[in-house]
Design a protein around this motif. Structure first.
Motif, mmCIF file in Angstrom:
data_model
loop_
_atom_site.group_PDB
_atom_site.id
_atom_site.type_symbol
_atom_site.label_atom_id
_atom_site.label_comp_id
_atom_site.label_asym_id
_atom_site.label_seq_id
_atom_site.Cartn_x
_atom_site.Cartn_y
_atom_site.Cartn_z
ATOM 1 N N LEU A 49 0.791 -1.225 0.000
ATOM 2 C CA LEU A 49 0.000 0.000 0.000
ATOM 3 C C LEU A 49 0.824 1.277 0.000
ATOM 4 O O LEU A 49 0.314 2.339 -0.365
ATOM 5 C CB LEU A 49 -0.946 0.003 1.211
ATOM 6 N N GLN A 50 2.075 1.200 0.430
ATOM 7 C CA GLN A 50 2.834 2.426 0.633
ATOM 8 C C GLN A 50 4.101 2.503 -0.210
ATOM 9 O O GLN A 50 4.911 3.414 -0.030
ATOM 10 C CB GLN A 50 3.158 2.569 2.127
ATOM 11 N N SER A 51 4.288 1.562 -1.137
ATOM 12 C CA SER A 51 5.473 1.606 -1.999
ATOM 13 C C SER A 51 5.309 2.673 -3.071
ATOM 14 O O SER A 51 4.198 2.937 -3.547
ATOM 15 C CB SER A 51 5.697 0.249 -2.678
ATOM 16 N N GLY A 52 6.430 3.291 -3.447
ATOM 17 C CA GLY A 52 6.448 4.246 -4.540
ATOM 18 C C GLY A 52 7.357 3.762 -5.644
ATOM 19 O O GLY A 52 7.887 2.637 -5.602
ATOM 20 N N VAL A 53 7.606 4.613 -6.631
ATOM 21 C CA VAL A 53 8.434 4.190 -7.754
ATOM 22 C C VAL A 53 9.874 3.917 -7.327
ATOM 23 O O VAL A 53 10.586 3.160 -7.990
ATOM 24 C CB VAL A 53 8.395 5.220 -8.900
ATOM 25 N N GLY A 54 10.296 4.512 -6.200
ATOM 26 C CA GLY A 54 11.639 4.208 -5.708
ATOM 27 C C GLY A 54 11.784 2.792 -5.201
ATOM 28 O O GLY A 54 12.902 2.310 -5.012
ATOM 29 N N ASP A 55 10.640 2.120 -4.985
ATOM 30 C CA ASP A 55 10.656 0.742 -4.483
ATOM 31 C C ASP A 55 10.392 -0.282 -5.584
ATOM 32 O O ASP A 55 10.241 -1.475 -5.288
ATOM 33 C CB ASP A 55 9.591 0.582 -3.386
ATOM 34 N N LEU A 56 10.309 0.158 -6.836
ATOM 35 C CA LEU A 56 10.022 -0.784 -7.921
ATOM 36 C C LEU A 56 11.105 -1.849 -8.019
ATOM 37 O O LEU A 56 12.295 -1.580 -7.828
ATOM 38 C CB LEU A 56 9.927 -0.033 -9.258
ATOM 39 N N THR A 57 10.679 -3.069 -8.349
ATOM 40 C CA THR A 57 11.640 -4.145 -8.575
ATOM 41 C C THR A 57 12.507 -3.789 -9.774
ATOM 42 O O THR A 57 11.986 -3.466 -10.847
ATOM 43 C CB THR A 57 10.915 -5.473 -8.844
ATOM 44 N N PRO A 58 13.828 -3.828 -9.626
ATOM 45 C CA PRO A 58 14.704 -3.410 -10.732
ATOM 46 C C PRO A 58 14.704 -4.432 -11.857
ATOM 47 O O PRO A 58 14.396 -5.617 -11.656
ATOM 48 C CB PRO A 58 16.084 -3.317 -10.074
ATOM 49 N N PRO A 59 15.076 -4.009 -13.057
ATOM 50 C CA PRO A 59 15.036 -4.919 -14.211
ATOM 51 C C PRO A 59 16.038 -6.056 -14.119
ATOM 52 O O PRO A 59 15.885 -7.063 -14.823
ATOM 53 C CB PRO A 59 15.341 -4.001 -15.398
ATOM 54 N N GLU A 60 17.069 -5.918 -13.275
ATOM 55 C CA GLU A 60 18.101 -6.963 -13.195
ATOM 56 C C GLU A 60 17.520 -8.331 -12.845
ATOM 57 O O GLU A 60 18.125 -9.366 -13.139
ATOM 58 C CB GLU A 60 19.163 -6.584 -12.154
ATOM 59 N N ALA A 61 16.341 -8.344 -12.197
ATOM 60 C CA ALA A 61 15.750 -9.619 -11.798
ATOM 61 C C ALA A 61 15.032 -10.336 -12.942
ATOM 62 O O ALA A 61 14.658 -11.499 -12.803
ATOM 63 C CB ALA A 61 14.776 -9.395 -10.635
ATOM 64 N N LEU A 62 14.853 -9.668 -14.079
ATOM 65 C CA LEU A 62 14.151 -10.285 -15.202
ATOM 66 C C LEU A 62 15.046 -11.280 -15.931
ATOM 67 O O LEU A 62 16.248 -11.040 -16.097
ATOM 68 C CB LEU A 62 13.702 -9.205 -16.189
ATOM 69 N N PRO A 63 14.490 -12.382 -16.400
ATOM 70 C CA PRO A 63 15.304 -13.358 -17.145
ATOM 71 C C PRO A 63 15.796 -12.776 -18.462
ATOM 72 O O PRO A 63 15.102 -11.990 -19.114
ATOM 73 C CB PRO A 63 14.333 -14.525 -17.382
ATOM 74 N N ASP A 64 17.003 -13.143 -18.835
ATOM 75 C CA ASP A 64 17.613 -12.763 -20.124
ATOM 76 C C ASP A 64 17.848 -11.269 -20.282
ATOM 77 O O ASP A 64 18.175 -10.805 -21.383
ATOM 78 C CB ASP A 64 16.753 -13.239 -21.308
ATOM 79 N N ILE A 65 17.714 -10.495 -19.206
ATOM 80 C CA ILE A 65 17.815 -9.049 -19.383
ATOM 81 C C ILE A 65 19.230 -8.632 -19.782
ATOM 82 O O ILE A 65 19.409 -7.728 -20.603
ATOM 83 C CB ILE A 65 17.336 -8.298 -18.117
ATOM 84 N N ASP A 66 20.254 -9.280 -19.226
ATOM 85 C CA ASP A 66 21.630 -8.917 -19.592
ATOM 86 C C ASP A 66 21.906 -9.219 -21.061
ATOM 87 O O ASP A 66 22.534 -8.408 -21.765
ATOM 88 C CB ASP A 66 22.629 -9.675 -18.708
ATOM 89 N N VAL A 67 21.427 -10.371 -21.523
ATOM 90 C CA VAL A 67 21.613 -10.743 -22.931
ATOM 91 C C VAL A 67 20.874 -9.751 -23.833
ATOM 92 O O VAL A 67 21.396 -9.312 -24.863
ATOM 93 C CB VAL A 67 21.105 -12.179 -23.183
ATOM 94 N N ALA A 68 19.654 -9.375 -23.419
ATOM 95 C CA ALA A 68 18.873 -8.432 -24.216
ATOM 96 C C ALA A 68 19.581 -7.085 -24.312
ATOM 97 O O ALA A 68 19.631 -6.470 -25.383
ATOM 98 C CB ALA A 68 17.487 -8.258 -23.594
ATOM 99 N N VAL A 69 20.151 -6.623 -23.198
ATOM 100 C CA VAL A 69 20.837 -5.337 -23.203
ATOM 101 C C VAL A 69 22.062 -5.386 -24.109
ATOM 102 O O VAL A 69 22.292 -4.469 -24.920
ATOM 103 C CB VAL A 69 21.221 -4.933 -21.764
ATOM 104 N N GLN A 70 22.858 -6.435 -24.016
ATOM 105 C CA GLN A 70 24.063 -6.524 -24.840
ATOM 106 C C GLN A 70 23.727 -6.595 -26.323
ATOM 107 O O GLN A 70 24.396 -5.982 -27.157
ATOM 108 C CB GLN A 70 24.908 -7.733 -24.412
ATOM 109 N N ALA A 71 22.669 -7.333 -26.664
ATOM 110 C CA ALA A 71 22.250 -7.399 -28.068
ATOM 111 C C ALA A 71 21.766 -6.035 -28.554
ATOM 112 O O ALA A 71 22.022 -5.633 -29.701
ATOM 113 C CB ALA A 71 21.142 -8.440 -28.230
ATOM 114 N N THR A 72 21.090 -5.297 -27.679
ATOM 115 C CA THR A 72 20.606 -3.970 -28.042
ATOM 116 C C THR A 72 21.767 -3.002 -28.240
ATOM 117 O O THR A 72 21.800 -2.225 -29.212
ATOM 118 C CB THR A 72 19.645 -3.446 -26.966
#
Length: 588
Positions: A49-72
């Motif tokens: 109820l009290q989380s803001g955008v500063g508490d958003l789960t960072p993208p690092e936890a997403l699968p394949d995100i490092d591979v996607a970034v390097q390809a981009t």
């Protein structure tokens, strides 16, 4: 077609009730919170109820995100074209806009190197379809980077064709992934619902996944020295993320991320300096006052979705990207015209469906399967949702495809009966019948061979019958208990603190009994303006669509039982509380 609904009070989770009071919420607020969460949710209540955008789960936890970034990064270094492929609904269109703005305005990719592809609902179908793939192969430059938005997790065959032709494909999606895993032909599949995902929130929308991917790309560009360390962050795009999140009806009761992005997005939409799209849509839909989650769900989203239902969603993306009100207004008007056309088609299809609905209800079916031989595939989903609302049963609504041997359906459900799991079970029983299928807990789609309709209907009904065994099936109106004896505007301030409302975190409804002391039809005669005598005095009320034929279901002097929402009615400079009746019936 509409069955008499049951007015049911939500059960309260005791631990949640106490936890909410411990956090300082009022008795009314605590009651509303405890009616939407279970006891095991209590320890995470403050986070939710009290989380803001500063508490958003960072993208690092997403699968394949490092591979996607390097390809981009590699594609940007090499000056490759970027192809954005998205779904045709509001989630896909908003994700498309997020990706284009991020690459064009934040990552310095020239606009002429960014190419948009959006599947046509009727000609192409959902996902990276065969027709869409042929179009890309015929006209797109290569080598190029392809980024999907809100689709792609089940499209390995077409992605493999693109890969073989020189395209590097990154999938960003939130839909279910096949049992065999993500498409191996994609260099990355950024999807929080993958089995190997460490992302703790599987409830985010496709636009949220696309935004997190862009956030990770920004970080990668800075780390590689391709952007300055002080490069603008992407929080300014959260208004688009909020629209797609609310429009896609994702969970707001189990996802702090969803609540945080919607709250921040609404603040952006209500600033004086906002995107022209919000001003244009507010004017066109007569959304007075501040934009809230209900405005997005019931006014803006239907307009955005209408374009993709009846024609190409490209105008929806253009509207999101518009940079001035004169540019936005004609685009919004096109969407309004489409929405009016959608309403007409929807009304005709629901009228045609009534006989099938009544017959299946008489037969005691726990799930309904409707086939309209003249139905419009772009409207079958909303028709299915309306029938779920009217009958309290899961619904599969079929209509023909261009190929006379094929049918497509949109499926909608009520809480507890999982559409994608049901489709997976039926597909396992009759794999030869299915050409394509997919979805999530609340909704899905399927393409069948025409001769398989009866088998599908029987399997759909059997699964629902087993799931709902022993339960009374009827539409239910869930309330938060009795309406306070003397309701006033202060109650609205208390409820406002619990925004945003949406799926699984529904806006509060209250139950009550009262005497009708005044009544008059308004509008086209189907709406009623009422005065109700409560224990604390007379109270104004409005009941939209109280009657289908203009004949009032209520009479002056009757005592009625009702369910209602609370709203502010501003008239001639005065603000008063008004009850918005959702259902009313005479007390026996």
């Amino acid at each position: 077609m509409k069955e008499r609904p049951q007015i049911v009070q939500r059960l309260l989770a005791p631990a949640v009730l106490q936890a909410a009071k411990n956090l300082g919420y009022s008795d009314l607020q605590a009651r509303i919170i405890a009616g939407r969460l279970r006891d095991e949710s209590a320890p995470a209540l403050a986070t939710l109820l009290q989380s803001g955008v500063g508490d958003l789960t960072p993208p690092e936890a997403l699968p394949d995100i490092d591979v996607a970034v390097q390809a981009t990064l590699a594609a940007i270094r090499q000056g490759q074209p970027v192809l954005i492929i998205s779904d045709f609904d509001a989630d896909g269109a908003s994700a498309h806009a997020v990706l284009k703005i991020a690459f064009r305005d934040h990552f310095a990719v020239p606009e002429e190197r960014i190419h948009s592809y959006i599947g046509h609902r009727l000609r192409d179908g959902y996902g990276v379809s065969e027709n869409l793939t042929e179009r890309i192969l015929a006209e797109a430059p290569r080598p190029a980077l392809v980024i999907t938005a809100d689709q792609g997790s089940t499209d390995h065959t077409r992605i493999a064709r693109l890969q073989a032709a020189g395209f590097t494909v990154i999938v960003t999606d939130h839909h279910g992934v096949p049992e065999e895993g993500p498409p191996p032909a994609a260099v990355a599949c950024v999807n929080p619902v993958r089995r190997d995902s460490h992302f703790p929130d599987p409830y985010i929308a496709g636009v949220h996944v696309a935004w997190l991917y862009c956030c990770a790309v920004r970080q990668g560009l800075i780390a590689a020295g391709m952007l300055p360390p002080a490069a603008a962050k992407l929080g300014s795009l959260l208004d688009l993320v909020a629209l797609g999140t609310v429009a896609d009806c994702v969970d707001l009761a189990r996802s702090p991320n969803n609540r945080a992005v919607v709250a921040r997005g609404l603040r952006l939409m209500n600033r004086p300096q906002r995107r022209p799209v919000w001003t244009a849509l507010a004017a066109l839909s007569r959304a007075g006052g501040s934009i809230d989650a209900a405005t997005l769900a019931f006014r803006f989203a239907p307009l955005i979705n209408a374009r993709g239902r009846l024609d190409s969603a490209e105008d929806s993306v253009r509207l999101f990207l518009s940079e001035s009100l004169p540019e936005a207004e004609p685009l919004a008007s096109v969407l309004q015209e489409d929405n009016e056309a959608r309403k007409a088609v929807q009304g005709q299809m629901l009228q045609e469906a009534q006989a099938q609905v009544r017959a299946q209800l008489r037969a005691g079916h726990a799930a309904l399967c409707i086939f309209d031989p003249e139905g419009h595939a772009g409207v079958q989903g909303i028709c299915a949702a309306k029938i779920v609302e009217a009958t309290g049963r899961p619904v599969a609504f079929f209509s023909p495809k261009d190929d006379p041997d094929l049918l497509s359906a949109s499926l909608r459900t009520l809480d507890g009966f999982h559409v994608r799991n049901a489709l997976a079970e039926i597909a396992a029983q009759h794999p030869e019948d299915f050409l394509a299928w997919g979805g999530h807990a609340g909704a899905g789609g399927v393409t069948l061979r025409r001769g398989a309709l009866e088998r599908f209907a029987a399997a759909w009904q059997a699964l629902a019958a087993g799931h709902f065994a022993g339960q009374t099936l009827a539409p239910k109106i869930w309330t938060d208990g009795a309406l306070p004896a003397a309701p006033n505007l202060n109650l609205l301030d208390e409820l406002q603190e619990l925004e945003p409302f949406g799926r699984q975190w529904e806006a509060p409804l209250f139950a009550g009994e009262a005497e009708v002391t005044a009544l008059r039809p308004v509008g086209d005669g189907r709406h009623l303006k009422l005065t109700l005598r409560l224990r604390g005095g007379d109270q104004d009320a409005i009941w939209f669509f109280a009657s289908e034929d203009g004949n009032s279901p209520l009479q002056i002097g009757q005592r009625i039982r009702f369910a209602c929402a609370l709203e502010r009615n501003d008239w001639r400079g005065e603000s008063r509380l008004q009850l918005q009746i959702r259902h009313a019936e005479p007390v026996d």
